[in-house]
Scaffold this active site. Sequence first.
Site, short mmCIF file in Angstrom:
data_model
loop_
_atom_site.label_atom_id
_atom_site.label_comp_id
_atom_site.label_asym_id
_atom_site.label_seq_id
_atom_site.Cartn_x
_atom_site.Cartn_y
_atom_site.Cartn_z
N ILE A 12 0.84 -1.20 0.00
CA ILE A 12 0.00 0.00 0.00
C ILE A 12 0.88 1.26 0.00
CG2 ILE A 12 -1.77 1.28 1.30
CD1 ILE A 12 -2.82 -1.33 0.01
N GLY A 110 -6.27 -2.33 8.11
CA GLY A 110 -5.89 -3.45 8.97
C GLY A 110 -5.94 -3.09 10.44
N CYS A 140 -9.73 -2.74 1.90
CA CYS A 140 -10.07 -2.90 0.47
C CYS A 140 -11.50 -3.39 0.30
CB CYS A 140 -9.09 -3.88 -0.17
SG CYS A 140 -8.75 -5.35 0.81
N ASN A 141 -11.92 -4.39 1.08
CA ASN A 141 -13.28 -4.91 0.95
C ASN A 141 -14.32 -3.88 1.38
OD1 ASN A 141 -13.19 -7.68 -0.06
ND2 ASN A 141 -11.96 -8.11 1.76
N ARG A 168 -9.09 -13.19 -1.87
CA ARG A 168 -7.81 -13.78 -2.29
C ARG A 168 -7.06 -14.23 -1.03
NH1 ARG A 168 -5.85 -10.83 1.16
NH2 ARG A 168 -4.72 -8.89 0.84
N HIS A 194 -16.81 -8.18 8.41
CA HIS A 194 -16.77 -7.14 7.38
C HIS A 194 -17.99 -6.21 7.46
CE1 HIS A 194 -14.31 -10.53 5.88
NE2 HIS A 194 -13.49 -9.55 5.55
N HIS A 220 -10.27 -9.77 -5.00
CA HIS A 220 -11.43 -10.34 -4.29
C HIS A 220 -12.62 -10.30 -5.26
CE1 HIS A 220 -9.26 -9.66 -0.53
NE2 HIS A 220 -9.34 -8.34 -0.64
P1 NAD Z 1 3.01 -4.86 3.53
O1 NAD Z 1 3.51 -5.92 4.42
O2 NAD Z 1 3.01 -5.08 2.06
O3 NAD Z 1 3.81 -3.51 3.79
C1 NAD Z 1 4.08 -3.05 5.07
C2 NAD Z 1 5.43 -2.40 5.07
O4 NAD Z 1 5.68 -1.85 6.35
C3 NAD Z 1 6.56 -3.39 4.78
O5 NAD Z 1 7.46 -2.78 3.88
C4 NAD Z 1 7.19 -3.61 6.16
O6 NAD Z 1 8.57 -3.91 6.06
C5 NAD Z 1 6.99 -2.25 6.78
N1 NAD Z 1 7.05 -2.22 8.25
C6 NAD Z 1 6.92 -3.24 9.14
N2 NAD Z 1 7.05 -2.79 10.39
C7 NAD Z 1 7.26 -1.45 10.30
C8 NAD Z 1 7.47 -0.42 11.25
N3 NAD Z 1 7.48 -0.67 12.54
N4 NAD Z 1 7.66 0.83 10.79
C9 NAD Z 1 7.63 1.12 9.47
N5 NAD Z 1 7.45 0.18 8.52
C10 NAD Z 1 7.25 -1.10 8.93
O7 NAD Z 1 1.55 -4.51 4.04
P2 NAD Z 1 0.38 -3.84 3.20
O8 NAD Z 1 -0.34 -4.92 2.46
O9 NAD Z 1 0.89 -2.67 2.46
O10 NAD Z 1 -0.61 -3.40 4.37
C11 NAD Z 1 -0.45 -2.18 5.06
C12 NAD Z 1 -1.77 -1.80 5.69
O11 NAD Z 1 -2.73 -1.62 4.64
C13 NAD Z 1 -2.37 -2.85 6.64
O12 NAD Z 1 -3.14 -2.18 7.62
C14 NAD Z 1 -3.31 -3.60 5.72
O13 NAD Z 1 -4.34 -4.27 6.42
C15 NAD Z 1 -3.84 -2.48 4.87
N6 NAD Z 1 -4.38 -2.89 3.58
C16 NAD Z 1 -3.75 -3.85 2.84
C17 NAD Z 1 -4.30 -4.25 1.63
C18 NAD Z 1 -3.67 -5.32 0.81
O14 NAD Z 1 -4.38 -6.05 0.16
N7 NAD Z 1 -2.37 -5.46 0.76
C19 NAD Z 1 -5.46 -3.65 1.15
C20 NAD Z 1 -6.05 -2.62 1.91
C21 NAD Z 1 -5.51 -2.26 3.13
#
Ligand code: NAD
Length: 355
Positions: A12, A110, A140-141, A168, A194, A220
């Site tokens: 993200i 999240g 996302c959902n 997914r 959800h 999804h």
């Molecule tokens: P991700 O794991 O792809 O990315 C997270 C990043 O943060 C990684 O680069 C990780 O190394 C880094 N990180 C870990 N600990 C950290 C810290 N203490 N300080 C700074 N950076 C740190 O995760 P994502 O999929 O991008 O998800 C991020 C948020 O977005 C979550 O809340 C998730 O639920 C939400 N989200 C994800 C999606 C999805 O499908 N991927 C969709 C919508 C929302």
Amino acid sequence: MIRVGVNGYGTIGKRVADAVEAQPDMEIIGVAKTQPNFEAHTAVKRGYPMYAAIPERAPLFAEAGIDIAGEVDELVAEADVIVDCTPSGIGAKNRELYETHHTPAIFQGGEDADVADVSFNARSNYDAARDVDYVRVVSCNTTGLSRIIAPLEEEYGVEKVRATLVRRGGDPGQNSRGPINDILPNPIKVPSHHGPDVKTIFPNLEIDTLGLKVPATLMHVHALNVTLKDDVTGAHVRQLLEGEGRIYVIPEGLGIDGAGKLKDLALDAERPRGDLWENCVWGESIGVNGRDLYLFQAIHQESDVIPENVDAIRAMFELEDQKTSMELTDRKIGVGISGDPSGFSEQARAEFADD
Ligand code: NAD
């Protein structure tokens, strides 16, 4: 110019950074990462100053040939707003850091709703984030459901939503997730969590959701049944949804019969990272029985929340009204598919439909 920092540069975060940088009224002043992986090198190539999210790991960046601009709390102190894109649960822990520096922040879906003062979806409750310091962009959902519920509620009134979310198993890079060969009711308990999350956007909505997880990484897919307050026709609903900038009603005849072809469409259109920021609703699936509406939509989990983060920044700083912000965001990122996006001629399309 709003100075934006991104904490957590993963799936993200890297997309949010590019979307913010494309806007005329905000800029990226830095991104914070925990490790110098390939995404760190991408950030450097794009010219984003790199901050060490974990100070003790700063030397690893130097070893990987990446110059560090500072540590994460310097980024937080410098920024007008931080978009926290760290993994679920870390955002809540980071809130204290943002409060210490009096820096407003946006969290992701999240996190639990109570991480922020407001849960946000641009189409549904833009004004709720006006002048608010801590905002959560819903998952996302929930984004996908909210975008479709908002126009239905405004146009016809919604009595009840029932949605089955075929989710997914993981994102393409999440190779430790699954299932690999199974179909999981997930969560098994019904209704799923959800629905309550959607109610953080529409507090008075009647909604029940069921979730599954399948061996896929692409998108999804939601099967939706919405009981409306008015009698409607499928054609009217379709016209309504076609008028929404962040909904793509997939035309019949393009041969798009699943998430795989939707992703191919995005790649053929040379969209960055093959992103589909729009809800993708199969036009043929829009069916009406009295006041009951049915449809299928696909949601690209990695990208649908990206324009929402940009709009959240504008709402928090009261830069633009809802319509102006959403249109500006969409124009600068390239959101919106209209006409025939495939590049096929009408004749070729007809031939394709005959296959
Ligand atoms: P991700 O794991 O792809 O990315 C997270 C990043 O943060 C990684 O680069 C990780 O190394 C880094 N990180 C870990 N600990 C950290 C810290 N203490 N300080 C700074 N950076 C740190 O995760 P994502 O999929 O991008 O998800 C991020 C948020 O977005 C979550 O809340 C998730 O639920 C939400 N989200 C994800 C999606 C999805 O499908 N991927 C969709 C919508 C929302």
